[in-house]
Design a protein around this motif. Structure first.
Motif, PDB file in Angstrom:
ATOM      1  N   THR A  58       0.873  -1.174   0.000  1.00  0.00           N
ATOM      2  CA  THR A  58       0.000   0.000   0.000  1.00  0.00           C
ATOM      3  C   THR A  58       0.908   1.222   0.000  1.00  0.00           C
ATOM      4  N   ILE A  59       0.903   1.923  -1.113  1.00  0.00           N
ATOM      5  CA  ILE A  59       1.821   3.050  -1.254  1.00  0.00           C
ATOM      6  C   ILE A  59       1.029   4.331  -1.462  1.00  0.00           C
ATOM      7  N   CYS A  60       1.670   5.410  -1.114  1.00  0.00           N
ATOM      8  CA  CYS A  60       1.045   6.705  -1.291  1.00  0.00           C
ATOM      9  C   CYS A  60       1.320   7.214  -2.706  1.00  0.00           C
ATOM     10  N   GLN A  61       0.378   7.944  -3.241  1.00  0.00           N
ATOM     11  CA  GLN A  61       0.550   8.511  -4.578  1.00  0.00           C
ATOM     12  C   GLN A  61       1.826   9.355  -4.628  1.00  0.00           C
ATOM     13  N   GLY A  62       2.621   9.100  -5.661  1.00  0.00           N
ATOM     14  CA  GLY A  62       3.884   9.819  -5.790  1.00  0.00           C
ATOM     15  C   GLY A  62       5.088   8.977  -5.441  1.00  0.00           C
ATOM     16  N   LEU A  63       4.889   7.915  -4.655  1.00  0.00           N
ATOM     17  CA  LEU A  63       5.981   7.004  -4.330  1.00  0.00           C
ATOM     18  C   LEU A  63       6.134   5.966  -5.443  1.00  0.00           C
ATOM     19  N   SER A  64       7.317   5.429  -5.607  1.00  0.00           N
ATOM     20  CA  SER A  64       7.563   4.415  -6.647  1.00  0.00           C
ATOM     21  C   SER A  64       8.553   3.385  -6.123  1.00  0.00           C
ATOM     22  N   PRO A  65       8.100   2.492  -5.241  1.00  0.00           N
ATOM     23  CA  PRO A  65       8.991   1.446  -4.735  1.00  0.00           C
ATOM     24  C   PRO A  65       9.406   0.492  -5.854  1.00  0.00           C
ATOM     25  N   VAL A  66      10.476  -0.247  -5.605  1.00  0.00           N
ATOM     26  CA  VAL A  66      11.051  -1.126  -6.617  1.00  0.00           C
ATOM     27  C   VAL A  66      10.798  -2.585  -6.234  1.00  0.00           C
ATOM     28  N   LEU A  67      10.206  -3.326  -7.182  1.00  0.00           N
ATOM     29  CA  LEU A  67      10.074  -4.774  -7.057  1.00  0.00           C
ATOM     30  C   LEU A  67      11.234  -5.418  -7.805  1.00  0.00           C
ATOM     31  N   ARG A  68      11.661  -6.584  -7.321  1.00  0.00           N
ATOM     32  CA  ARG A  68      12.763  -7.252  -8.012  1.00  0.00           C
ATOM     33  C   ARG A  68      12.603  -8.764  -7.915  1.00  0.00           C
TER      34      ARG A  68
END
Length: 635
Positions: free
Chosen positions: A321-331
């Protein structure tokens, strides 16, 4: 015998001219940067392995017709521009049924005038050619079946129009029983809406006996399907062959090995109205891929997020669950032995083929892994990672007073309390030490609070402008006046201000913008000016008062008791005054302070000066400037 031999040679020549090698292709029309100039092009995809010398012509002829009545508007020869092999897109399973496909490009700039192409129903470009790849499994007599390159475009009117342009394809391979996706997307230089659909390929009017055709038609003949095939089942599959109408992404899980032709229609819409279209034919190869597969990819999180934003189950990442504007990285695990394709909601993400992916949109993310150089089954991550994008809870700044105030004032801005961490900015610059819910704003500017929710990482912001009223502008100064006179005080303030002068006793008005002052002695006046908004400013005016001197213009130092000395009345008010007497040649003959008494006509050495006109100079800090003149000495 001679006649039979000639016939055979003629028949072979005809076969060479219409050899069965066509894989597919499309037409194109694009506006150039020159007025009324357009590029007509034909992109022809062929099977180079089955092509013979002479199959690729040096030029081809296309025609343009009116859609209203099929009236020919123009016929154009397009020269050969070049040939390029089509790659297999790095698919190692292409080795199971190797194809040597190539792209043959024809094209030329054509002048199309608005006055000639003004029919509201539009126009179509056509080029028919025979024949298709004879090894196609879904057509009846494919080696004697032609193809029609067909493109519709609108009246040119006042704005040049470019038709959609398909992306360059690669050889299309699928594995039996395995999901396949491929992009048949197009781009539009005019930004028009594009809609995609699957259609039955056109056959046209060509055959082995008639290699090309530019005949018009409102309803071109279509190919004849083999039993079990149709427009909705061009490629056997479960799920069946389908195309995303918005993105042009093709998808199918093939259920039969073979070589299959398919056709995609891309329609162009502007302001909700259909204005044109272009078709692309192509072929799909389905092979029985080995059942070996690489290890299933496992998705993990490569970024740091608040614990509450990450959901795990037995070490497996389930959701973010992320906030708008964040861009976490999946790998996922990286190895030169594998290639990856990330997907969102089951659809390929174009160009996202690395072992990591930056996510910012909601959806269910998976990754597909394939061998790099070995044909095998692709394998999808065992579970998806669901990404939910949330908005921060809105906040509102409050102020304990007006946001517009006089210089020197301030206002306290306060953000809502709660489990937040705070940062404040003024005019985009971080305010050092401002980490509480409130900040004192004394300077004018744009104040922004950033309130971060530790549980989600969401940052809520609010902005307020703080402004200053303009302070009154005053100018201090100095004036001089003779005792008994008057002077006007002017601090250069605007007439819209309220004034208060002091001391008021010797003023014509203590509230006037420019009062008249009549002090009996040197006085410093103070003024306070107040603007309509209540802002104040002060200034001082120094009025220096001097006594007028009564200076005789002659005297007679002859000891007769009458005017024997030069008596200057009022000089006693200037005890610091220095008197200097000069002769007509500029020589200093006498000098003394006023306290020494009046001049008796004698030089500094005590000698009586001869009758003459003399120059005097008087200097005093209390006099307005230097005082000088002449005095006549008579005997």
């Amino acid at each position: 015998m001679r006649t039979l031999s000639g016939f055979i040679l003629w028949l072979l020549a005809c076969q060479l001219a219409v050899a069965s090698h066509i894989v597919g292709g499309n037409a194109r029309l694009t506006a150039t940067n020159r007025s009324n100039q357009y590029f007509f092009g034909i992109d022809l995809y062929i099977d180079r392995e089955s092509s013979l010398a002479g199959d690729v012509r040096d030029n081809i002829t296309v025609a343009v017709y009116s859609r209203r009545n099929n009236l020919k508007i123009g016929q154009y020869d397009l020269p050969l521009l070049g040939q390029t092999p089509l790659s297999a897109g790095g698919n190692p399973c292409a080795s199971l049924r190797p194809l040597q496909l190539g792209e043959v490009r024809y094209g030329k700039e054509i002048a199309l005038t608005m006055s000639r192409f003004d029919d509201a129903q539009g126009y179509y470009l056509v080029y028919g050619v025979c024949c298709r790849n004879p090894n196609l499994d879904n057509l009846v007599k494919p080696g004697d079946t032609g193809m029609v390159f067909y493109l519709e475009f609108p009246a040119l009117q006042t704005t040049a129009n470019s038709s959609p342009v398909f992306v360059r394809p690669t050889s299309l391979y699928g594995c039996l029983g395995k999901p396949l996706t491929a992009s048949f997307a197009a781009t539009d230089a005019d930004g028009d809406e594009l809609r995609y659909s699957l259609v039955t390929p056109y056959k046209g009017f060509t055959s082995q006996s008639s290699g090309t055709s530019i005949e018009p038609s409102s309803n071109y003949p279509v190919v004849q399907w083999q039993t079990g095939f149709s427009q909705t089942a061009m490629v056997p599959g479960n799920p069946a062959l389908a195309i995303d109408p918005a993105t042009g992404q093709l998808s199918v899980t093939p259920s039969r090995i073979g070589l299959f032709v398919l056709a995609v229609l891309c329609e162009e819409y502007r302001a909700g109205q259909r204005i044109g279209s272009v078709r692309r034919d192509f072929q799909l190869v389905v092979v029985d891929c080995p059942k070996t597969a690489p290890p299933a990819p496992v998705i993990s999180l490569a970024s740091t997020l608040p614990p509450a934003a990450v959901k795990m189950d037995n070490g497996q990442l389930l959701s973010l669950t992320i906030c708008q504007g964040l861009s976490p990285v999946l790998r996922t695990g990286e190895s030169p032995d594998y290639v990856h394709q990330w997907q969102r909601d089951g659809k390929d993400l174009k160009s996202d083929t690395l072992a990591s992916l930056s996510v910012k949109s909601p959806g269910a993310y998976t990754v597909v892994r394939k061998f790099t150089n070995t044909c095998g089954e692709p394998v999808t991550s065992p579970g998806s990672v669901t990404v939910t994008v949330t908005l921060p809870t809105p906040i509102k700044l409050t102020a304990d007073g007006p946001l517009v105030f006089c210089p020197g004032g301030s206002v306290t801005l306060t953000a809502p309390g709660g489990d937040y961490t705070y940062r404040w900015r003024r005019n985009n610059g971080l305010i050092a030490g401002a980490t509480e819910a409130s900040v004192k704003a004394a300077e004018a500017g744009r104040y922004v609070v950033e309130a971060t929710e530790p549980a989600s990482g969401c940052v809520a912001t609010d902005t307020v402008p703080v402004r200053h009223w303009a302070a009154p502008a005053l100018v201090s100064g100095q004036l001089t006046m003779a005792r008994g006179g008057s002077v006007t005080l002017d601090a250069k303030g605007a007439d819209t201000l309220l004034f208060r002068w002091s001391p008021a006793a010797t003023l014509s008005s203590a509230a006037a913008a420019r009062p008249v002052a009549s002090p009996g002695e040197t006085t410093t006046y103070s003024v306070t000016a107040t603007s309509p908004q209540g802002c104040t400013a002060t200034a001082q005016m120094l009025v220096s008062v001097f006594t007028r001197l009564l200076i005789p213009d002659a005297f007679s130092p002859n000891n007769d008791g009458i005017n024997d000395t030069w008596v200057i009345r009022g000089l006693e008010e200037y005890p610091d005054c220095r008197l200097e007497i000069y002769n007509r040649w500029g020589g200093l003959i006498f000098a003394a302070n006023a306290q020494a008494g009046p001049w008796d006509g004698r030089s500094t050495s005590g000698v009586l000066v001869p009758p003459d006109l003399y120059v005097f100079v008087m200097r005093s800090e209390r006099l307005p400037g230097r005082k000088q003149g002449t005095v006549l000495v008579v005997h």
